[in-house]
Scaffold this motif. Structure first.
Motif, short mmCIF file in Angstrom:
data_model
loop_
_atom_site.label_atom_id
_atom_site.label_comp_id
_atom_site.label_asym_id
_atom_site.label_seq_id
_atom_site.Cartn_x
_atom_site.Cartn_y
_atom_site.Cartn_z
N ALA A 233 65.95 -43.76 -39.29
CA ALA A 233 65.40 -43.45 -40.60
C ALA A 233 63.92 -43.10 -40.50
CB ALA A 233 65.60 -44.63 -41.55
N SER A 234 63.21 -43.85 -39.67
CA SER A 234 61.78 -43.59 -39.48
C SER A 234 61.55 -42.22 -38.88
CB SER A 234 61.19 -44.69 -38.58
OG SER A 234 59.82 -44.43 -38.31
N ARG A 235 62.34 -41.89 -37.86
CA ARG A 235 62.19 -40.58 -37.23
C ARG A 235 62.51 -39.45 -38.21
NH1 ARG A 235 65.77 -40.98 -33.87
NH2 ARG A 235 67.30 -39.67 -34.94
N ALA A 236 63.55 -39.64 -39.02
CA ALA A 236 63.94 -38.60 -39.98
C ALA A 236 62.81 -38.33 -40.96
CB ALA A 236 65.21 -39.03 -40.72
N ILE A 237 62.19 -39.37 -41.46
CA ILE A 237 61.08 -39.20 -42.40
C ILE A 237 59.90 -38.50 -41.72
CG2 ILE A 237 59.37 -40.41 -43.80
CD1 ILE A 237 61.53 -42.55 -44.31
N ALA A 238 59.62 -38.90 -40.49
CA ALA A 238 58.52 -38.27 -39.75
C ALA A 238 58.77 -36.79 -39.52
CB ALA A 238 58.31 -38.99 -38.42
N GLU A 239 60.03 -36.41 -39.40
CA GLU A 239 60.39 -35.01 -39.15
C GLU A 239 60.49 -34.19 -40.44
OE1 GLU A 239 62.88 -35.74 -34.98
OE2 GLU A 239 63.96 -35.49 -36.88
N GLY A 240 60.37 -34.85 -41.59
CA GLY A 240 60.34 -34.11 -42.84
C GLY A 240 61.43 -34.42 -43.83
N ALA A 241 62.33 -35.37 -43.52
CA ALA A 241 63.38 -35.72 -44.48
C ALA A 241 62.74 -36.28 -45.75
CB ALA A 241 64.34 -36.73 -43.88
N ARG A 242 63.28 -35.87 -46.90
CA ARG A 242 62.64 -36.21 -48.17
C ARG A 242 63.50 -37.11 -49.05
NH1 ARG A 242 60.02 -31.88 -49.96
NH2 ARG A 242 59.74 -33.01 -51.92
N PHE A 243 64.82 -37.08 -48.90
CA PHE A 243 65.63 -38.08 -49.59
C PHE A 243 66.53 -38.73 -48.54
CE2 PHE A 243 67.90 -34.09 -49.99
CZ PHE A 243 69.27 -34.36 -50.01
N VAL A 244 66.22 -39.99 -48.30
CA VAL A 244 66.80 -40.72 -47.18
C VAL A 244 67.49 -41.98 -47.70
CG1 VAL A 244 66.34 -41.86 -44.98
CG2 VAL A 244 64.97 -39.87 -45.68
N ALA A 245 68.78 -42.09 -47.42
CA ALA A 245 69.52 -43.31 -47.77
C ALA A 245 69.44 -44.27 -46.59
CB ALA A 245 70.97 -42.99 -48.10
N THR A 246 69.06 -45.51 -46.86
CA THR A 246 68.87 -46.48 -45.80
C THR A 246 69.84 -47.66 -45.92
OG1 THR A 246 67.15 -47.60 -47.10
CG2 THR A 246 66.44 -45.91 -45.52
N ALA A 247 70.72 -47.63 -46.91
CA ALA A 247 71.65 -48.74 -47.09
C ALA A 247 72.95 -48.23 -47.72
CB ALA A 247 71.05 -49.82 -47.98
N ILE A 248 74.03 -48.95 -47.44
CA ILE A 248 75.34 -48.69 -48.04
C ILE A 248 75.84 -50.01 -48.61
CG2 ILE A 248 77.72 -47.93 -47.61
CD1 ILE A 248 76.64 -46.37 -45.18
N ASP A 249 76.16 -50.02 -49.90
CA ASP A 249 76.50 -51.30 -50.53
C ASP A 249 77.68 -52.00 -49.87
OD1 ASP A 249 78.47 -49.56 -51.48
OD2 ASP A 249 78.19 -50.07 -53.60
N VAL A 250 78.69 -51.24 -49.46
CA VAL A 250 79.87 -51.83 -48.83
C VAL A 250 79.49 -52.56 -47.54
CG1 VAL A 250 82.10 -51.34 -47.75
CG2 VAL A 250 81.42 -50.11 -49.83
N ILE A 251 78.70 -51.88 -46.70
CA ILE A 251 78.31 -52.46 -45.42
C ILE A 251 77.37 -53.64 -45.63
CG2 ILE A 251 77.05 -51.99 -43.28
CD1 ILE A 251 78.13 -49.16 -43.38
N THR A 252 76.45 -53.52 -46.59
CA THR A 252 75.53 -54.61 -46.87
C THR A 252 76.28 -55.86 -47.33
OG1 THR A 252 73.79 -53.05 -47.47
CG2 THR A 252 73.53 -55.31 -48.25
N LEU A 253 77.21 -55.69 -48.26
CA LEU A 253 77.98 -56.83 -48.76
C LEU A 253 78.87 -57.41 -47.67
CD1 LEU A 253 78.97 -58.65 -51.05
CD2 LEU A 253 80.62 -56.88 -51.65
N ALA A 254 79.58 -56.54 -46.94
CA ALA A 254 80.48 -57.02 -45.90
C ALA A 254 79.72 -57.79 -44.83
CB ALA A 254 81.25 -55.86 -45.28
N GLY A 255 78.57 -57.25 -44.41
CA GLY A 255 77.77 -57.92 -43.39
C GLY A 255 77.25 -59.27 -43.86
#
Length: 280
Positions: A233-255
């Motif tokens: 995610a950090s690299r993507a932002i540094a390269e110019g990504a402007r809308f970045v998803a960093t979480a998924i509710d399913v994975i967050t809850l399951a984990g």
């Protein structure tokens, strides 16, 4: 002469799309994926403080009514809703827009012709072919926004997903399509199409994503991606990504639940192992 309040109501435009305006202003927006397909869960996510939340109609068990329910609770928060449809069919786009969705993400776009067709689908005639049913639609507040038809197009944000080798090959042409506001790069599908199924961080996949991100940004479009690990995610932002998803509710809850279950069982073992033996 019309009363002053009535004159003002006749000038009421479509609601401002904050997601679109913030991206246009050059902001980097952090978001999360909503895959639980439930408005209560969506409302929890909407209180977390993300800039945007994607209601997933492609890989989550959502239908039109569940998308509507989640759209309502996210709109009431400080997070901007984005709706991902499972396909780019005109009828599906029309229904989502009439529900009040103003930001759409469409998967598997492999050509400029596809992108042009999507642009037409989100715009009213004569610039497009969106069906005119706003009189009974939630998007117009059920005819409560007199200027909706005249102002709706300007508030629609259209993102296309490029996630195959064919899409990457056509990327420069896709980027010339007026009305495409953002291009989302799908690491999972792209890695699979490149022959690296499940290897999202394969060097060739990462190189392709980096190159595409720079090209999208250089064309004046907003690059987007999902990375749930900090280095990518950090690299993507540094390269110019402007809308970045960093979480998924399913994975967050399951984990979180798996960790809680493991912690509970470990607690049980520690307590029972140290307990005094009962009476003979």
């Amino acid at each position: 002469m019309l009363p002053a309040f009535h004159q003002q109501s006749l000038k009421m435009p479509a609601p401002q799309n904050n997601f679109k305006s913030r991206l246009a202003a050059g902001e980097v927006l952090i978001g999360a994926w909503l895959g639980l397909a439930d408005p209560y869960a969506a409302e929890i996510a909407a209180t977390a403080g993300f800039d945007w939340l994607l209601i997933d109609g492609e890989h989550a068990p959502n239908d039109l009514r569940s998308i509507l329910a989640q759209l309502s609770v996210v709109e009431a928060s400080g997070s901007s809703p984005v709706v991902r449809l499972p396909m780019g069919e005109d009828w599906a786009i029309k229904q989502a827009l009439d529900l009040g969705a103003q930001s759409l993400l469409i998967p598997m776009v492999d050509s400029a012709a596809q992108a042009q067709a999507l642009v037409r689908a989100v715009r009213y005639p004569p610039r497009g072919m969106r069906g005119v049913g706003s009189a009974l639609a939630r998007a117009s507040r059920f005819s409560g926004i007199p200027d909706y038809l005249a102002t709706a197009d300007a508030q629609i944000w259209l993102g296309v997903q490029v996630e195959t080798r064919a899409g990457l090959a056509a990327l420069d042409e896709i980027l010339t399509v007026e009305g495409v506001d953002g291009v989302f790069l799908g690491p999972a599908d792209l890695s699979a199409d490149m022959g690296y199924l499940g290897q999202l961080d394969h060097p060739e996949v990462l190189a392709a994503i980096s190159d595409a991100t720079r090209r999208i940004a250089a064309a004046g479009k907003a690059p987007g991606i999902i990375w749930t690990d900090e280095p990518n995610a950090s690299r993507a932002i540094a390269e110019g990504a402007r809308f970045v998803a960093t979480a998924i509710d399913v994975i967050t809850l399951a984990g979180a639940l798996r960790r809680a279950a493991s912690a509970g069982k470990a607690l049980r073992e520690r307590v029972t192992a140290g307990a005094a033996p009962g009476p003979a």
